[in-house]
Design an enzyme around this catalytic site. Sequence first.
Site, mmCIF file in Angstrom:
data_model
loop_
_atom_site.group_PDB
_atom_site.id
_atom_site.type_symbol
_atom_site.label_atom_id
_atom_site.label_comp_id
_atom_site.label_asym_id
_atom_site.label_seq_id
_atom_site.Cartn_x
_atom_site.Cartn_y
_atom_site.Cartn_z
ATOM 1 N N GLU A 91 -3.494 22.655 25.972
ATOM 2 C CA GLU A 91 -3.109 21.524 25.113
ATOM 3 C C GLU A 91 -4.252 21.322 24.131
ATOM 4 O OE1 GLU A 91 -2.879 17.812 27.332
ATOM 5 O OE2 GLU A 91 -4.384 18.487 28.749
ATOM 6 N N LEU A 125 -1.945 17.225 30.389
ATOM 7 C CA LEU A 125 -1.407 15.878 30.541
ATOM 8 C C LEU A 125 0.022 15.905 29.990
ATOM 9 C CD1 LEU A 125 -2.200 12.880 31.260
ATOM 10 C CD2 LEU A 125 -2.160 12.553 28.782
ATOM 11 N N LYS A 133 -4.400 11.053 34.090
ATOM 12 C CA LYS A 133 -5.069 10.483 32.906
ATOM 13 C C LYS A 133 -6.286 9.691 33.372
ATOM 14 C CE LYS A 133 -3.631 8.660 28.405
ATOM 15 N NZ LYS A 133 -4.199 9.719 27.573
ATOM 16 N N TYR A 156 -6.460 5.517 32.725
ATOM 17 C CA TYR A 156 -6.225 4.735 31.506
ATOM 18 C C TYR A 156 -4.918 5.119 30.850
ATOM 19 C CZ TYR A 156 -7.325 8.570 28.249
ATOM 20 O OH TYR A 156 -7.289 9.729 27.525
HETATM 21 N N1 PDD Z 1 -4.525 10.897 24.505
HETATM 22 N N2 PDD Z 1 -3.212 15.461 26.221
HETATM 23 C C1 PDD Z 1 -4.364 14.793 26.305
HETATM 24 C C2 PDD Z 1 -5.550 15.471 26.885
HETATM 25 C C3 PDD Z 1 -4.443 13.460 25.851
HETATM 26 O O1 PDD Z 1 -5.593 12.787 25.954
HETATM 27 C C4 PDD Z 1 -3.292 12.856 25.280
HETATM 28 C C5 PDD Z 1 -3.291 11.448 24.768
HETATM 29 C C6 PDD Z 1 -2.108 13.606 25.192
HETATM 30 C C7 PDD Z 1 -0.835 13.036 24.623
HETATM 31 O O2 PDD Z 1 -0.285 12.057 25.463
HETATM 32 P P1 PDD Z 1 0.618 10.874 24.896
HETATM 33 O O3 PDD Z 1 1.696 11.493 24.089
HETATM 34 O O4 PDD Z 1 1.129 10.198 26.108
HETATM 35 O O5 PDD Z 1 -0.277 9.997 24.053
HETATM 36 C C8 PDD Z 1 -2.106 14.902 25.696
HETATM 37 C C9 PDD Z 1 -4.666 9.506 24.145
HETATM 38 C C10 PDD Z 1 -3.895 9.114 22.929
HETATM 39 C C11 PDD Z 1 -6.150 9.177 24.077
HETATM 40 O O6 PDD Z 1 -6.838 9.564 25.002
HETATM 41 O O7 PDD Z 1 -6.573 8.513 23.146
#
Ligand code: PDD
Length: 282
Positions: free
Chosen positions: A177, A201, A145, A31
């Site tokens: 993270e 991620l 992801k 996703y």
């Molecule tokens: N999540 N780490 C994890 C585990 C995440 O699920 C996300 C983002 C990030 C940050 O990634 P980005 O900057 O590309 O949004 C880091 C999204 C927003 C979610 O699952 O809703």
Amino acid sequence: MNKMLFNDQIMDRDTLVDIEDRAYQFGDGIYEVIGVYNGKPLMLDEHMERLERSAREIRLTLPESTSELKRKLEELVSVNELEEGIIYMQVSRGIASREHYFPGENVQPVTVAYTREEERMTDVEDRGAKAVLVEDIRWLRCDIKTLNLLPNAMAKQEAVENNAIEAILHRGETVTEASASNVFIVKNGELYTHPANNYILNGITRKKIIQLCDSLNIKVNEETYSVDDLLQADEVFVSATKLDVVPILNVDDHTIADGTPGEVTKRIVEAFRSLYQQDVKN
Ligand code: PDD
């Protein structure tokens, strides 16, 4: 307007989930969450690149080219008249009789996307927030992801139950993270964040921050750091789509430095905000 993308069709959002969609039974899919501002999806190319990579890593062939997908997502934002919010999209391995092994090539992946109106969280960016520490119990491919988010959901629940915005995850002594964001610490004016390997991620926001820091002359060290380093840091912040950059003032019962958003973090928050005005986030 409440339309969704279902495979290659934009339709009313009343499509039912098939019980044998592998997303539903195995979390077998990938996703993306993409920010939308002024009616435009932000950093869409970067999200499409990461989607392609996730697909490759789980051996899923995307049914459409990412340029076609990009066009459809832009159309979805436009028909839904979304000005500010997010696009959620996922691609599952498809619908097939329930067996753990992958279905044959006749089974097509299922793409679903919808939009949600949401305002930018500027006040929490200014105010800062609290986080809790939670052991990172996820698998060893956090760089993909995927739809398997149960450990992330459990960690976030712990945060919410403690009036915190995020759960900062650690494997033993090492901070990885957070449940849905990346974590940065500041020490002596320099940033530290976990390297982009299989334990985290690689956030699109994280990458943008690293890029911005280059022009702000802030050194970024992509190195691991410990829970102790986190607690003793001068500043801590988390980053993600929609959340952007949020200063963390308390971790569990520990106050970070003097408990106010730090100067380096504030510069990054400002730099990030100006991106929205400049319209260069694509
Ligand atoms: N999540 N780490 C994890 C585990 C995440 O699920 C996300 C983002 C990030 C940050 O990634 P980005 O900057 O590309 O949004 C880091 C999204 C927003 C979610 O699952 O809703």
